[in-house]
Design an enzyme around this catalytic site. Structure first.
Site, PDB file in Angstrom:
ATOM      1  N   PHE A 133     -17.170  -6.928  10.667  1.00 22.59           N
ATOM      2  CA  PHE A 133     -15.794  -6.844  11.137  1.00 22.59           C
ATOM      3  C   PHE A 133     -15.400  -5.367  11.272  1.00 22.59           C
ATOM      4  CE2 PHE A 133     -13.420  -5.522   7.306  1.00 22.59           C
ATOM      5  CZ  PHE A 133     -14.409  -5.680   6.344  1.00 22.59           C
ATOM      6  N   GLY A 134     -14.177  -5.139  11.730  1.00 19.47           N
ATOM      7  CA  GLY A 134     -13.648  -3.778  11.813  1.00 19.47           C
ATOM      8  C   GLY A 134     -14.572  -2.840  12.580  1.00 19.47           C
ATOM      9  N   ASP A 187      -9.477  -1.761  -1.380  1.00 22.41           N
ATOM     10  CA  ASP A 187      -9.039  -0.952  -0.246  1.00 22.41           C
ATOM     11  C   ASP A 187     -10.221  -0.142   0.274  1.00 22.41           C
ATOM     12  OD1 ASP A 187      -6.577  -0.125   1.315  1.00 22.41           O
ATOM     13  OD2 ASP A 187      -7.472   1.809   0.836  1.00 22.41           O
ATOM     14  N   GLU A 194       0.814  -1.216   0.000  1.00 23.64           N
ATOM     15  CA  GLU A 194       0.000   0.000   0.000  1.00 23.64           C
ATOM     16  C   GLU A 194       0.841   1.257   0.000  1.00 23.64           C
ATOM     17  OE1 GLU A 194      -3.205   0.283   2.889  1.00 23.64           O
ATOM     18  OE2 GLU A 194      -3.720  -1.814   2.535  1.00 23.64           O
ATOM     19  N   ASP A 206     -17.613  -2.077  11.966  1.00 25.12           N
ATOM     20  CA  ASP A 206     -19.045  -2.364  11.796  1.00 25.12           C
ATOM     21  C   ASP A 206     -19.875  -2.167  13.069  1.00 25.12           C
ATOM     22  OD1 ASP A 206     -18.937  -2.824   9.100  1.00 25.12           O
ATOM     23  OD2 ASP A 206     -18.941  -5.009   9.243  1.00 25.12           O
ATOM     24  N   LYS A 210     -26.013  -6.515   4.985  1.00 27.25           N
ATOM     25  CA  LYS A 210     -24.881  -5.591   4.811  1.00 27.25           C
ATOM     26  C   LYS A 210     -24.560  -5.454   3.321  1.00 27.25           C
ATOM     27  CE  LYS A 210     -20.064  -4.547   5.860  1.00 27.25           C
ATOM     28  NZ  LYS A 210     -18.771  -4.923   6.431  1.00 27.25           N
TER      29      LYS A 210
END
Ligand code: ITT
Length: 191
Positions: free
Chosen positions: A143-144, A69, A40, A146, A166
């Site tokens: 995840f993350g 990304d 990245e 959420d 989602k």
């Protein structure tokens, strides 16, 4: 000309793989997972990050592939964490973000970019989801970030939704759908 309906997705993130597979399966595309870390560059633009990552991954594997990304942009924090969402998640985490937002505006959005590369052919597809950061965590799905992201027009966080729910609204599902429709149309042969 008939071409394969399989596509290789380079990501370390199994949840991303599941979401992209789910969305693309509805368009008749099978996603194969190649678990590797995409390189990245530092940028505030997800499309620039995937574009460069796509080139690097194509140089490494020399087969048609996609990379993705995501950035989370909080307006009152002037866009923080943006494309550093992964770093922010691993360092300050959700609780750190909630602390930063005490007494501040909570409007935020996710942006997801998917880059397809095959040789000199490269295309980037982007999706966005507007919403706000909740006061506290709720839900165990996703995840993350959420558990604290509430999409506009909803009262639940993304983590309280099923995968299907989602994927009906998400930034990643929008980008994946744009990619999938283009890929299926065989636009691969355009210049
Ligand atoms: P790659 O291997 O594909 O790079 P990654 O998890 O490192 O996987 P990103 O840098 O794109 O991917 O993701 C940044 C972080 O943003 C990710 O680690 C999560 O914490 C968060 N994130 C990404 N997509 C999300 C989503 O749909 N919902 C909630 N948080 C998300």
């Amino acid at each position: 000309m008939q071409r394969s309906s399989n596509i290789l997705f380079v990501t370390t993130n199994e949840d991303k793989f599941k979401e992209v597979s789910f969305v693309l399966s509805k368009i008749g595309i099978v996603v194969d997972w190649l678990k590797d870390e995409k390189e990245e560059i530092q940028s505030e633009d997800t499309s620039e990050i995937v574009s460069r990552a796509g080139d690097m991954m194509y140089r490494k594997y020399a087969v048609p592939l996609i990379v993705e990304d995501t950035g989370l942009f909080v307006r009152s924090l002037r866009g923080f964490p943006g494309c550093f969402a992964s770093y922010a998640y691993k360092t300050i985490g959700i609780q750190g973000l909630l602390k930063l937002l005490e007494g501040k505006g909570r409007e935020a959005y996710f942006v997801s970019s998917i880059c397809y590369v095959q040789g000199s052919l490269k295309k980037v597809f982007t999706g966005r989801l507007e919403g706000r950061i909740a006061e506290r965590e709720a839900g165990s799905g996703g995840f993350g970030f959420d558990p604290v992201f509430v999409p506009n027009g909803m009262s639940k966080t993304l983590a309280e939704l099923t995968l299907e729910e989602k994927c009906a609204i998400s930034h990643r599902a929008k980008a994946a759908t744009l990619f999938g429709e283009w890929f299926k149309m065989g636009n691969i042969y355009e210049q």
